[in-house]
Design a protein around this motif. Structure first.
Motif, PDB file in Angstrom:
ATOM      1  N   THR A 126       0.831  -1.211   0.000  1.00 47.83           N
ATOM      2  CA  THR A 126       0.000   0.000   0.000  1.00 47.83           C
ATOM      3  C   THR A 126       0.855   1.247   0.000  1.00 47.83           C
ATOM      4  N   GLN A 127       1.865   1.270   0.852  1.00 48.41           N
ATOM      5  CA  GLN A 127       2.750   2.425   0.924  1.00 48.41           C
ATOM      6  C   GLN A 127       3.544   2.614  -0.369  1.00 48.41           C
ATOM      7  N   ILE A 128       4.109   1.529  -0.847  1.00 46.51           N
ATOM      8  CA  ILE A 128       4.935   1.603  -2.053  1.00 46.51           C
ATOM      9  C   ILE A 128       4.092   2.023  -3.252  1.00 46.51           C
ATOM     10  N   THR A 129       2.893   1.476  -3.371  1.00 44.51           N
ATOM     11  CA  THR A 129       2.017   1.814  -4.488  1.00 44.51           C
ATOM     12  C   THR A 129       1.614   3.281  -4.447  1.00 44.51           C
ATOM     13  N   ALA A 130       1.329   3.792  -3.258  1.00 42.34           N
ATOM     14  CA  ALA A 130       0.958   5.202  -3.133  1.00 42.34           C
ATOM     15  C   ALA A 130       2.087   6.113  -3.581  1.00 42.34           C
ATOM     16  N   MET A 131       3.329   5.760  -3.233  1.00 42.67           N
ATOM     17  CA  MET A 131       4.484   6.551  -3.659  1.00 42.67           C
ATOM     18  C   MET A 131       4.681   6.455  -5.167  1.00 42.67           C
ATOM     19  N   ALA A 132       4.597   5.245  -5.691  1.00 38.14           N
ATOM     20  CA  ALA A 132       4.777   5.042  -7.126  1.00 38.14           C
ATOM     21  C   ALA A 132       3.706   5.768  -7.930  1.00 38.14           C
ATOM     22  N   GLU A 133       2.478   5.753  -7.437  1.00 38.76           N
ATOM     23  CA  GLU A 133       1.377   6.401  -8.145  1.00 38.76           C
ATOM     24  C   GLU A 133       1.625   7.897  -8.300  1.00 38.76           C
ATOM     25  N   GLN A 134       2.108   8.528  -7.246  1.00 38.08           N
ATOM     26  CA  GLN A 134       2.376   9.960  -7.305  1.00 38.08           C
ATOM     27  C   GLN A 134       3.532  10.284  -8.254  1.00 38.08           C
ATOM     28  N   LEU A 135       4.607   9.536  -8.166  1.00 39.35           N
ATOM     29  CA  LEU A 135       5.744   9.764  -9.061  1.00 39.35           C
ATOM     30  C   LEU A 135       5.355   9.533 -10.519  1.00 39.35           C
ATOM     31  N   TYR A 136       4.607   8.455 -10.750  1.00 40.12           N
ATOM     32  CA  TYR A 136       4.207   8.119 -12.116  1.00 40.12           C
ATOM     33  C   TYR A 136       3.277   9.166 -12.696  1.00 40.12           C
ATOM     34  N   SER A 137       2.290   9.579 -11.926  1.00 41.13           N
ATOM     35  CA  SER A 137       1.324  10.568 -12.408  1.00 41.13           C
ATOM     36  C   SER A 137       2.020  11.877 -12.771  1.00 41.13           C
ATOM     37  N   GLN A 138       2.965  12.287 -11.965  1.00 45.65           N
ATOM     38  CA  GLN A 138       3.711  13.517 -12.254  1.00 45.65           C
ATOM     39  C   GLN A 138       4.553  13.364 -13.520  1.00 45.65           C
ATOM     40  N   ALA A 139       5.278  12.252 -13.609  1.00 41.17           N
ATOM     41  CA  ALA A 139       6.235  12.074 -14.698  1.00 41.17           C
ATOM     42  C   ALA A 139       5.567  11.861 -16.054  1.00 41.17           C
ATOM     43  N   THR A 140       4.381  11.249 -16.064  1.00 37.19           N
ATOM     44  CA  THR A 140       3.708  10.948 -17.325  1.00 37.19           C
ATOM     45  C   THR A 140       3.548  12.189 -18.200  1.00 37.19           C
ATOM     46  N   GLN A 141       3.167  13.291 -17.585  1.00 43.53           N
ATOM     47  CA  GLN A 141       2.963  14.534 -18.341  1.00 43.53           C
ATOM     48  C   GLN A 141       4.282  15.078 -18.888  1.00 43.53           C
ATOM     49  N   ILE A 142       5.348  14.905 -18.132  1.00 40.31           N
ATOM     50  CA  ILE A 142       6.657  15.395 -18.557  1.00 40.31           C
ATOM     51  C   ILE A 142       7.218  14.523 -19.677  1.00 40.31           C
ATOM     52  N   VAL A 143       6.980  13.226 -19.598  1.00 43.57           N
ATOM     53  CA  VAL A 143       7.403  12.323 -20.673  1.00 43.57           C
ATOM     54  C   VAL A 143       6.747  12.743 -21.987  1.00 43.57           C
ATOM     55  N   GLU A 144       5.456  13.039 -21.951  1.00 40.52           N
ATOM     56  CA  GLU A 144       4.753  13.443 -23.161  1.00 40.52           C
ATOM     57  C   GLU A 144       5.298  14.759 -23.708  1.00 40.52           C
ATOM     58  N   ALA A 145       5.592  15.701 -22.817  1.00 40.00           N
ATOM     59  CA  ALA A 145       6.132  16.995 -23.243  1.00 40.00           C
ATOM     60  C   ALA A 145       7.505  16.828 -23.898  1.00 40.00           C
ATOM     61  N   LEU A 146       8.359  16.026 -23.288  1.00 42.37           N
ATOM     62  CA  LEU A 146       9.696  15.797 -23.851  1.00 42.37           C
ATOM     63  C   LEU A 146       9.624  15.079 -25.192  1.00 42.37           C
TER      64      LEU A 146
END
Length: 257
Positions: free
Chosen positions: A120-140
């Motif tokens: 639960t803890q690890i997934t919550a951390m991964a979800e936040q990092l992934y959600s943030q990075a997804t938009q930056i990946v698309e921009a790059l």
């Protein structure tokens, strides 16, 4: 703003002002003037106009910023709100990452005890990092046409390094960071399939984890025409030798001071 960490990756709370700061939302817009200026600074610093090389370099630098929320998570059991409208990042004039600011101290998930086995803890951390990075990946990708897969490989490489680095700093246990990185990257297929391969080397009493990235950062296309110690294009023997020489030089310098 109040600093709560000075080493190794500083972070603050509050919306910052001053040189080098870029609002998180700007990093999702390849046409944003602040983001374009940052990418230009990186190109100037590494002496290239190749957009794919610049994108790879930025992705690695951006990935290093994960150390701030990871540090807070490991220290306090708290997953912060990492949405782009809640963060700002600071970069120096050469485009290296420097500082992280949470606009608000809102947390999304908190437990008093950190357990690297807690899904639960690890997934919550991964979800936040992934959600943030997804938009930056698309921009790059839009700006450079560098493949999404390769951009993810750069970011995931830095996330993995930061998990190990933060665990070593906070828990005095780098292997716990490796375990956490493995579990965190299982959150999404595009993360796990682009994860680096870690290997351990020792010189005298100093032991370190090194990695082989899943994709090339294209550093060899720069003016130095050299390969980094994480390069997947060179054979394992050469990569290990480069990493060992780095470790040997690092240890020698550390013992001479």
């Amino acid at each position: 703003m109040t600093d709560v960490m000075t080493e190794p990756l500083p972070y603050s709370f509050g919306k910052p002002n001053g040189n080098g700061w870029i609002d998180g939302t700007a990093l999702a817009d390849p046409k944003n003037s602040s983001f374009q200026q940052l990418l230009q600074q990186i190109g100037t610093a590494i002496n290239t106009s190749n957009k794919r090389v610049i994108a790879a370099s930025f992705a690695l630098r951006y990935g290093w910023s994960s150390g701030a929320p990871l540090h807070y998570f490991m220290n306090h059991g708290t997953v912060m709100d990492l949405s782009l409208d809640n963060i700002s990042l600071q970069f120096c004039r050469s485009g290296l990452y420097q500082h992280y600011s949470f606009h608000s101290a809102d947390s999304l998930h908190k437990q008093d005890v950190i357990n690297t086995q807690d899904e639960t803890q690890i997934t919550a951390m991964a979800e936040q990092l992934y959600s943030q990075a997804t938009q930056i990946v698309e921009a790059l990708h839009s700006w450079s046409r560098f493949s999404r897969r390769a951009i993810w490989a750069m970011i995931v490489s830095s996330w993995s390094s930061q998990c190990v680095r933060m665990a070593e700093s906070i828990w005095k246990n780098r292997n716990a960071g490796y375990v956490m990185a493995e579990k965190m990257l299982q959150y999404r297929p595009e993360l796990y399939r682009n994860k680096p391969i870690f290997y351990s080397l020792q010189y005298n009493t100093e032991q370190r984890l090194f990695q082989k990235r899943h994709d090339c950062c294209l550093y060899y296309l720069g003016p130095d025409r050299s390969f980094c110690t994480s390069c997947p294009l060179i054979d394992d023997e050469e990569r290990s030798a480069r990493s060992y020489n780095y470790l040997k030089e690092y240890e020698s310098n550390a013992t001479s001071h």
